[in-house]
Write a protein that holds these residues in place. Structure first.
Motif, short mmCIF file in Angstrom:
data_model
loop_
_atom_site.label_atom_id
_atom_site.label_comp_id
_atom_site.label_asym_id
_atom_site.label_seq_id
_atom_site.Cartn_x
_atom_site.Cartn_y
_atom_site.Cartn_z
N ARG A 65 0.78 -1.25 0.10
CA ARG A 65 0.01 0.04 -0.01
C ARG A 65 0.99 1.19 -0.06
O ARG A 65 0.84 2.10 0.78
N PRO A 66 1.76 1.54 -0.94
CA PRO A 66 2.57 2.67 -0.99
C PRO A 66 1.85 3.83 -1.40
O PRO A 66 0.67 3.62 -2.16
N ASN A 67 2.04 4.80 -1.16
CA ASN A 67 1.54 6.17 -1.58
C ASN A 67 1.80 6.41 -2.86
O ASN A 67 3.37 6.77 -3.07
N THR A 68 1.40 5.89 -4.00
CA THR A 68 1.73 5.93 -5.35
C THR A 68 2.58 7.50 -5.82
O THR A 68 3.41 7.69 -6.55
N GLU A 70 3.31 9.82 -4.03
CA GLU A 70 4.45 10.20 -3.30
C GLU A 70 5.63 9.50 -4.04
O GLU A 70 6.73 10.22 -4.22
N LEU A 157 0.99 9.47 6.76
CA LEU A 157 0.53 8.12 6.24
C LEU A 157 0.60 7.31 7.26
O LEU A 157 1.07 7.35 8.37
N THR A 158 -0.19 6.21 7.04
CA THR A 158 -0.18 5.27 8.14
C THR A 158 1.25 4.59 8.21
O THR A 158 2.04 4.53 7.37
N GLN A 161 1.82 2.30 5.21
CA GLN A 161 1.90 3.13 3.88
C GLN A 161 3.23 3.69 4.08
O GLN A 161 3.91 3.68 2.73
N MET A 162 3.69 4.15 4.78
CA MET A 162 5.03 4.77 5.01
C MET A 162 6.18 3.85 4.76
O MET A 162 7.25 4.07 3.91
N ASP A 164 5.96 0.99 3.07
CA ASP A 164 5.87 0.40 1.69
C ASP A 164 6.22 1.63 0.84
O ASP A 164 6.93 1.28 -0.28
N THR A 165 6.01 2.90 0.99
CA THR A 165 6.35 4.18 0.04
C THR A 165 7.85 4.21 -0.01
O THR A 165 8.46 4.16 -0.98
N GLU A 216 0.64 3.20 15.32
CA GLU A 216 0.94 4.31 14.86
C GLU A 216 2.05 5.28 15.63
O GLU A 216 2.83 5.83 15.13
#
Length: 240
Positions: A65-68, A70, A157-158, A161-162, A164-165, A216
């Motif tokens: 679940r990356p922030n694509t 970003e 970001l969660t 997410q962080m 994975d990004t 978190e």
């Protein structure tokens, strides 16, 4: 002894990278250079960091679940930063740059701990500045992670997410770095590479278990603590 030292370095670096999302090179590089020599160590670091990033994205039986937005912006803007950093290294003392970066990181960590976290909206100029800065610091000092970490923390970001990004950014950067080493004829894997890869996988598994226990708020504290620790290590190495 060389194999044990190298495996220990890979284990520590992979554990931190898997748990926090960054830090493999900062932890592993000094020991790997001492054990293997500069050229084999650089090639090994690139490959081992790629292994951790690939396992993070594809080895956990879940959909990453990356922030694509970003990730694309940060990778894209890091490219001119890489060139700028290489040019900067030619005119500025590397030791002075490392001291400056380490001090700035520690001040930034302190300010964030003292102030309430504030979520920032998406901003292409901010992402561009982060990518450029990270790329420039990567090639001039080897410390390209802190700008990315601070930027993504500010985006709210969660922790998944962080992580994975960051893994996407490191994976893309590692592929580019490996390609550059191959093209220039500087890619030299050491004979100990299979043992280092095994230690890296073990470190990744340990770090993944640690990551699962980080909710978190605790995750951010761990990340800030890792940033501060790596800044101190970099500062000591630069002035020693």
């Amino acid at each position: 002894m060389t194999v044990l030292l190298g495996a220990f370095a890979a284990l520590l670096g992979a554990t931190l990278q898997s748990a926090a999302g960054f830090g493999f090179a900062l932890i592993a590089a000094p020991l790997l250079v001492a054990a293997l020599g500069p050229r084999p160590a650089v090639s090994a670091i690139v490959v081992l960091a790629l292994i951790v990033s690939a396992l993070t994205l594809a080895g956990e039986h879940r959909r990453p679940r990356p922030n694509t937005r970003e990730a694309v912006a940060l990778v894209g803007w890091s490219l001119p930063g890489l060139l700028a950093g290489a040019l900067l290294l030619g005119v500025a003392p590397e030791r002075a740059l490392k001291v400056l970066v380490a001090v700035v990181v520690m001040v930034a960590v302190g300010l964030r701990l003292l102030g309430a976290p504030r979520r920032l909206p998406w901003s292409h100029p901010r992402a561009a500045a982060t990518g450029l800065t990270s790329g420039a610091l990567s090639t001039s000092t080897g410390i390209g992670g802190p700008p990315l970490v601070f930027h993504l923390l500010g985006r709210g970001l969660t922790n998944v997410q962080m992580r994975d990004t960051l893994a996407v950014v490191w994976l893309a950067g590692g592929i580019l770095s490996a390609g550059a080493l191959v093209v220039t004829g500087a890619f030299v894997l050491p004979d100990e590479a299979p043992y280092l890869a095994l230690a890296t996988v073990v470190g990744y598994l340990v770090g993944r278990r640690l990551f699962r226990f980080l909710h978190e708020g605790r995750y951010e504290r761990v990340v800030l603590g890792a940033l501060a620790a790596t800044a101190v290590i970099s500062l000591i190495a630069a002035v020693a």
